[in-house]
Design a protein around this motif. Structure first.
Motif, PDB file in Angstrom:
ATOM      1  N   GLN A   1      11.338   3.252 -45.210  1.00 41.04           N
ATOM      2  CA  GLN A   1      10.855   4.607 -44.971  1.00 41.04           C
ATOM      3  C   GLN A   1      12.001   5.596 -44.862  1.00 41.04           C
ATOM      4  O   GLN A   1      11.961   6.685 -45.431  1.00 41.04           O
ATOM      5  N   ALA A   2      13.057   5.201 -44.151  1.00 39.27           N
ATOM      6  CA  ALA A   2      14.181   6.119 -43.949  1.00 39.27           C
ATOM      7  C   ALA A   2      15.247   5.990 -45.028  1.00 39.27           C
ATOM      8  O   ALA A   2      16.153   6.811 -45.099  1.00 39.27           O
ATOM      9  N   LYS A   3      15.160   4.940 -45.866  1.00 33.87           N
ATOM     10  CA  LYS A   3      16.218   4.643 -46.836  1.00 33.87           C
ATOM     11  C   LYS A   3      17.568   4.617 -46.118  1.00 33.87           C
ATOM     12  O   LYS A   3      18.503   5.332 -46.448  1.00 33.87           O
ATOM     13  N   ALA A   4      17.615   3.764 -45.115  1.00 39.67           N
ATOM     14  CA  ALA A   4      18.808   3.711 -44.274  1.00 39.67           C
ATOM     15  C   ALA A   4      18.950   2.312 -43.699  1.00 39.67           C
ATOM     16  O   ALA A   4      17.990   1.539 -43.627  1.00 39.67           O
ATOM     17  N   VAL A   5      20.176   2.014 -43.302  1.00 41.59           N
ATOM     18  CA  VAL A   5      20.436   0.817 -42.523  1.00 41.59           C
ATOM     19  C   VAL A   5      20.272   1.197 -41.055  1.00 41.59           C
ATOM     20  O   VAL A   5      20.915   2.131 -40.567  1.00 41.59           O
ATOM     21  N   ILE A   6      19.399   0.489 -40.357  1.00 39.36           N
ATOM     22  CA  ILE A   6      19.132   0.787 -38.959  1.00 39.36           C
ATOM     23  C   ILE A   6      20.035  -0.076 -38.093  1.00 39.36           C
ATOM     24  O   ILE A   6      20.163  -1.285 -38.312  1.00 39.36           O
ATOM     25  N   VAL A   7      20.654   0.543 -37.088  1.00 38.66           N
ATOM     26  CA  VAL A   7      21.512  -0.167 -36.146  1.00 38.66           C
ATOM     27  C   VAL A   7      20.792  -0.213 -34.800  1.00 38.66           C
ATOM     28  O   VAL A   7      20.470   0.835 -34.221  1.00 38.66           O
ATOM     29  N   ILE A   8      20.526  -1.427 -34.319  1.00 34.54           N
ATOM     30  CA  ILE A   8      19.810  -1.612 -33.055  1.00 34.54           C
ATOM     31  C   ILE A   8      20.773  -2.180 -32.029  1.00 34.54           C
ATOM     32  O   ILE A   8      21.482  -3.156 -32.286  1.00 34.54           O
ATOM     33  N   ASN A   9      20.813  -1.569 -30.867  1.00 35.68           N
ATOM     34  CA  ASN A   9      21.642  -2.038 -29.762  1.00 35.68           C
ATOM     35  C   ASN A   9      20.841  -3.064 -28.961  1.00 35.68           C
ATOM     36  O   ASN A   9      19.794  -2.745 -28.403  1.00 35.68           O
TER      37      ASN A   9
END
Length: 528
Positions: A195-203
């Motif tokens: 959806q965001a066309k992004a790599v998501i970084v989760i803490n």
């Protein structure tokens, strides 16, 4: 002063010895074998202190110990009413888990006895990934990709829910590529958001999305499969355009700067990616114009791109972890018993591998160290283990007879250290009845150690791909129980008897009794 110091030292030494006697009396380490007599009490068995749980199996319950148990073994009164020593061999392991979904319920499966050890409180849970130390397991809820469920890997309790507003890629474990990638210390999760066309970084400390690394918006589609460099500093993700399927772009993302550091235009379409274990070569399997497929090779150090052609009539299966060999299969009817061909990446030579197959091969997989590859032949229910160094069959595994040969489908997974292989087999019996089994294969002896019936509507048993936090070598020890002592009692004394020929003689006698006699007693008179 000297005498006072001497007295103090002597007192301390005496106290130390006394304390040792108090705290060690009657307690044995789990590694120590015991020998006791029938009716005696064993010493308690104390396993090494840990916050993990030991589970043990006993192969001889006749001594008075149960077949299995959890935790330390308390002292018990032994039994042996036989005539020979009774030996019980006990194996203890820390409890570790795999996961299986049956219907909408996901169970934690105890990998010691393959029993259901708990329920994951996530409906239709699908395993997404495991922290590097194996202590935390992450699940998604069915096909829902907007919430990650964080579960304690030791006791299967829910630790946290992580909302991911833009969604995450949850096609985990596709061709060995995971939807979730982890930093080396497990503090960060990296995943793709369509959806965001992004790599998501989760803490993973705050259990929240930390940032989005935006990818090139001009690329209309990404396949979502990501790979991470061995040092976890780079992420590779493929993108392309549906209007130009033979074009694709390799995006390289830095986890240090959280930016795209490079985009590489490739001349072929998107496909599966393979990264060598040393991280120096990246391979992309894609389809070129024409009947042949092609493998694109990207040098991660120099940025050089080259193509490895796949011969006509062959299909790409997989590539060795060192990137030196490509394994090909034939889609058509197999002739000459050569369904597998091996392509040397350096020379381009293709060699048929005579592995003794007579039917089309389905599936493949490497041991974690890359030294062996296994091929499965569904028609015969046979698994062949092949050395990647010599390309020679080193073992043939014939699965349990209860499976039969009418194998409909198989899913093969290995545990994190490659010591065991779990084959979930869906088989047809008499062309009418369908059954499902879990075949447990010891990868050291290449033998089937268990064949366990599974519910037909159940999914495969999936072990985690990270070392379980309590993983360790098994503890083996024995308890030997001696039989009751042999006792022979004699009452009375024989006296000398004088006899006169032709007249009755007097008698004399003795009484013999015994307990726990393995055989009869032979009384031998003295000579004369």
């Amino acid at each position: 002063m000297y005498n006072i110091c001497k007295c103090v030292i002597n007192y301390l030494l005496f106290a130390a010895v006394w304390l040792c006697l108090i705290f060690t009396n009657g307690i044995v380490n789990a590694q120590v074998n015991q020998v006791v007599n029938d009716g005696s009490n064993t010493a308690p068995v104390i396993f090494p202190p840990t916050d993990c749980v030991y589970k043990w199996l006993n192969d001889n319950t006749s001594i008075g110990l149960a077949a299995k148990g959890t935790g330390n073994i308390a002292s018990f009164t032994t039994i042996n009413k036989g005539y020979a020593p009774a030996v019980a061999n006990i194996t203890a392991r820390v409890v570790s888990y795999a996961y299986q979904t049956i219907g909408t319920t996901t169970y934690a499966i105890d990998l010691i006895d393959y029993s259901q050890a708990g329920v994951i409180s996530v409906p239709s849970a699908s395993l997404q990934g495991t922290s590097p130390d194996g202590s935390v397991v992450y699940f998604a809820k069915g096909t829902d990709n907007r919430t990650l469920y964080k579960v304690d890997g030791k006791n299967n309790t829910l630790l946290a829910t992580i909302p991911v507003r833009d969604g995450f890629y949850n096609g985990s474990l596709i061709n060995g590529v995971k939807g979730l990638l982890f930093s080396l210390d497990g503090s960060k999760i990296y995943t793709y958001s369509a959806q965001a066309k992004a790599v998501i970084v989760i803490n993973t400390v705050t259990n929240a999305v930390e940032r989005l690394i935006n990818l090139n918006p001009a690329i209309t589609t990404y396949n979502g499969l990501m790979l991470m460099s061995p040092d976890a500093t780079l992420i590779y993700i493929m993108g392309g355009s549906l209007s130009t399927p033979n074009q694709s772009v390799l995006n390289i993302v830095s986890t240090v700067t959280n930016t795209i550091v490079s985009t590489v235009n490739l001349g072929q379409g998107q496909g599966r990616m393979f990264l060598t274990t040393d991280g120096t070569k990246l391979f992309i399997n894609s389809t070129a114009a024409g009947p042949s497929s092609v493998l694109t090779q990207y040098d991660t150090a120099t940025g050089d791109i080259s193509n490895v052609p796949i011969p006509n009539g062959m299909s790409f299966s997989t590539i060795s972890p060192d990137g030196k060999k490509i394994y090909l299969t034939q889609d058509t009817k197999v002739e000459y018993g050569y369904p597998i061909h091996i392509l040397d990446v350096k020379t381009g030579n293709v060699t048929p591998a005579n592995l003794g197959f007579t039917y089309v091969v389905a599936g493949y997989g490497f041991s974690p160290n890359g030294e062996v590859i296994h091929f499965r032949e569904l028609a015969t229910g046979t698994i062949k283990v092949v050395s990647t160094k010599t390309d020679v069959v080193i073992a043939t595994i014939k699965q349990s007879p209860v499976v039969g040969i009418n194998v409909i489908d198989q899913q093969t997974l290995t545990n994190y250290d490659g010591s065991k292989m779990y084959v979930t087999t869906y088989a047809g019996v008499n062309n009418t009845e369908k059954r499902k089994y879990l075949q447990v294969i010891d990868y050291k002896t290449y033998t089937v150690t268990d064949s366990i019936p599974l519910p037909v509507d159940g999914g495969p048993i999936v072990p985690t791909k990270a070392p379980y936090p309590c993983a360790g070598s098994a503890i083996n020890f024995s308890i030997t129980v001696n039989p009751p002592p042999l006792v022979i009692a004699v009452t009375g004394t024989l006296t000398n008897v004088d006899a006169v020929y032709g007249t009755p003689g007097i008698t004399t006698s003795f009484t013999l009794s015994g307990t726990n006699l393995p055989t009869g007693v032979i009384v031998t008179p003295p000579a004369g």
